[in-house]
Write an enzyme that holds these catalytic residues in place. Sequence first.
Site, PDB file in Angstrom:
ATOM      1  N   HIS A 119       0.979  -1.176   0.590  1.00  0.00           N
ATOM      2  CA  HIS A 119       0.055  -0.363   0.007  1.00  0.00           C
ATOM      3  C   HIS A 119       0.676   1.320  -0.395  1.00  0.00           C
ATOM      4  CE1 HIS A 119      -2.851  -3.037   1.829  1.00  0.00           C
ATOM      5  NE2 HIS A 119      -3.108  -2.638   1.230  1.00  0.00           N
ATOM      6  N   LEU A 170      -8.538  -2.876  10.829  1.00  0.00           N
ATOM      7  CA  LEU A 170      -9.042  -1.731  10.988  1.00  0.00           C
ATOM      8  C   LEU A 170      -9.860  -1.356  11.599  1.00  0.00           C
ATOM      9  CD1 LEU A 170      -8.954  -0.167   7.417  1.00  0.00           C
ATOM     10  CD2 LEU A 170      -6.602  -0.037   8.537  1.00  0.00           C
ATOM     11  N   LEU A 191      -9.835   8.658   0.207  1.00  0.00           N
ATOM     12  CA  LEU A 191      -9.304   7.785  -0.508  1.00  0.00           C
ATOM     13  C   LEU A 191     -10.168   6.673   0.635  1.00  0.00           C
ATOM     14  CD1 LEU A 191      -7.976   8.664  -3.929  1.00  0.00           C
ATOM     15  CD2 LEU A 191     -10.478   8.745  -3.334  1.00  0.00           C
ATOM     16  N   LYS A 213      -4.036  11.503  -1.022  1.00  0.00           N
ATOM     17  CA  LYS A 213      -3.213  10.072  -0.925  1.00  0.00           C
ATOM     18  C   LYS A 213      -2.657   9.881  -1.931  1.00  0.00           C
ATOM     19  CE  LYS A 213      -5.153   5.326  -0.172  1.00  0.00           C
ATOM     20  NZ  LYS A 213      -5.881   4.129  -0.719  1.00  0.00           N
ATOM     21  N   HIS A 250      -5.861   1.645  -4.786  1.00  0.00           N
ATOM     22  CA  HIS A 250      -5.353   0.754  -3.093  1.00  0.00           C
ATOM     23  C   HIS A 250      -5.082   0.180  -3.185  1.00  0.00           C
ATOM     24  CE1 HIS A 250      -6.357   1.159   1.376  1.00  0.00           C
ATOM     25  NE2 HIS A 250      -6.340  -0.266   1.146  1.00  0.00           N
ATOM     26  N   GLU A 279     -17.321  -3.837  24.147  1.00  0.00           N
ATOM     27  CA  GLU A 279     -16.802  -4.691  24.843  1.00  0.00           C
ATOM     28  C   GLU A 279     -15.663  -4.664  24.255  1.00  0.00           C
ATOM     29  OE1 GLU A 279     -20.950  -6.008  27.148  1.00  0.00           O
ATOM     30  OE2 GLU A 279     -20.358  -4.757  24.973  1.00  0.00           O
ATOM     31  N   PHE A 300     -21.352 -12.079  25.406  1.00  0.00           N
ATOM     32  CA  PHE A 300     -20.643 -10.921  24.847  1.00  0.00           C
ATOM     33  C   PHE A 300     -19.905 -10.365  24.450  1.00  0.00           C
ATOM     34  CE2 PHE A 300     -24.215  -8.906  28.018  1.00  0.00           C
ATOM     35  CZ  PHE A 300     -25.380  -9.702  27.104  1.00  0.00           C
ATOM     36  N   HIS A 308     -22.448 -16.334  33.313  1.00  0.00           N
ATOM     37  CA  HIS A 308     -23.389 -16.216  32.576  1.00  0.00           C
ATOM     38  C   HIS A 308     -23.715 -17.410  31.658  1.00  0.00           C
ATOM     39  CE1 HIS A 308     -24.674 -13.135  35.761  1.00  0.00           C
ATOM     40  NE2 HIS A 308     -25.801 -13.450  35.557  1.00  0.00           N
ATOM     41  N   GLN A 355     -29.046 -14.082  26.376  1.00  0.00           N
ATOM     42  CA  GLN A 355     -27.633 -13.441  27.760  1.00  0.00           C
ATOM     43  C   GLN A 355     -27.113 -14.666  27.772  1.00  0.00           C
ATOM     44  OE1 GLN A 355     -28.227 -10.512  28.914  1.00  0.00           O
ATOM     45  NE2 GLN A 355     -29.451 -10.523  26.868  1.00  0.00           N
TER      46      GLN A 355
END
Length: 636
Positions: A48, A137, A199, A259, A273, A377, A402, A426, A438
Amino acid sequence: MPPPPPPPSGTPTNPRRRRLMNTRELVELAQQLRVDSVRASAAAGSGHPTSSMSAADLMAVLLAHHLRYDFDRPAHPGNDRFVLSKGHASPLLYSAYKAAGVIDDEELLTFRKLGSRLEGHPTPRRLPWVETATGSLGQGLPVGVGIALSGRRLDRTGYRVWVLCGDSELAEGSVWEAAEHAGHEHLDNLTVIVDVNRLGQRGPTRHGHALDAYARRFQAFGWHTVEVDGHDVDAVDRAYGEAASTKGQPTAILARTLKGKGVTDVEDREGLHGKPLKDPDEAIAELGGPRDVRVAVHEPTAARMLHAVRAGHLELPRWDKGGDDVATRDAFGQALAALGDGRGDVVTLDGEVGDSTRAELFAKKHPDRYFECYIAEQQLVAAAVGLATRGWVPYACTFAAFLTRAYDFIRMASISGSGINLVGSHAGVAIGQDGPSQMGLEDLAMMRAVHGSTVLYPCDANQTAQLVARMAGREGVRYLRTSRGGSPVIYGPDEEFPIGGSKVLRSSEQDRMTIVAAGVTVFEALAAADALDREGIRVRVIDLYSVKPVDRSTLRRAAEETGCLVTVEDHHEEGGLGDAVLDAFADGRPVPRLVRLAVRTMPGSGSPEEQLHAAGIDAESIAAAGKLLVEEAVVR
């Protein structure tokens, strides 16, 4: 193009001079970073370069004037920490390493080649100056927040955390979890530099070059913002200085860039890219040709050691065998608080469920080492990774269900080689009336799939306490699954539970089958064994508390001696305990007659007993399946 000639004999490659570069020298350094990014990508045939070229001025000024770092001592407690969140711009990072004199030109041109330290996206497994693996990312800033939290609340050595982000990744929700957390914690030792080059991969970003759009968002979370021309090295220099002098707020430097800056054929053009330049020689000529500018990066200020690991006497809580029922989540909380007494490097993070996970017991005893991450989280796990980079031993806690939200962060923690402990409470249908949203029913599968992970599922209080302590000494990602309801104490407080082991709870030479269980299903398995024994069927019961690594020798012996196995788990069939047992026979050994009991339907609400029965994993269901398995074996 051949590499540039080495510097004249006697010329130091990294002189410890403290003179700041002037404008012309900074521009020359930035051009060198562009040229070397083009050269590295051309040698690799991939990479890149255009994403690297847009941020070259930003990197040049940071490296020459503001970063304080001893490359010979990457663990120096006073070092600033730099995180390249836009990890695809690794050619820029490696070019900076060359300018700093820690890699040479020959190594630079090994970029992306097999065996090279210079991977397509940087990882700390290969390079000691990389804080965390990036490339997925939206992760660099959240991890940077964790590092900054360590600097502000624990290390207190005065280092700064610099994070270079791309504008595309600001569409990720994890970035804004991080932004809010940093603002809430007033992390004025944190600066994010956003390379707003307009971009993305397939075209323009959502906000293009509208720096004010990004500024409003950061400001809403309590950040100081600076908007700057990212190709004006003097303006960038002033912006960095402003960030360093801002108190009580983190700073976001929003830099307008192009860029592919500096090469007419690619500058600010779509569709390029992730591609090396078509004519690298022509591009390098347009950029002024190769240079060999070397940078004397400022040394860090003197600082005390990172932190002293206080190795006090570890006194784990103890429960009497056969005493009152104890929930493993309760045992976890008490054991973690005790571990904090014995080890000064243990820290705890919670996702605003500390009263349920019982992490609050640690908070009450060690509030200085407790981090409330609220219901975020991704930031919870990222902060744990950031703290681990600074040598702390984090335990990050939330409901098992979670942690699925943060799975990409867990995956990237493994790529980083990060040592973090995750605790999911849990779990399973046994939580009862709360319903399926849950219930952690996928957690064992997802944690087993993580490279190098450890997965533990205790059934009683003393076992839980022992495993909590053992986790701290493991490498990689460690996961402990805890249960909501109380369970009998079946092990004494002095029992040992090595990771990779299991416990045979009952056995005889007359055993005709083996039930393998973990956690809440251990007690259902014991009850089923009693029922089958009354019918003249002797049964072996194994508590497979270590789901990964699995105790292959014990499972193989049980298969040889009893011929039949029944696995029972409060988890979906895919990827859990049953698959872990099958792994014991993955080397070509004969697979025994096997029945796998697991949660195969979508549960609703109901009491724990009703849930276990409806899922077909209670004692009655186990006994019925086991009896049928033995009868079929006799017929055959």
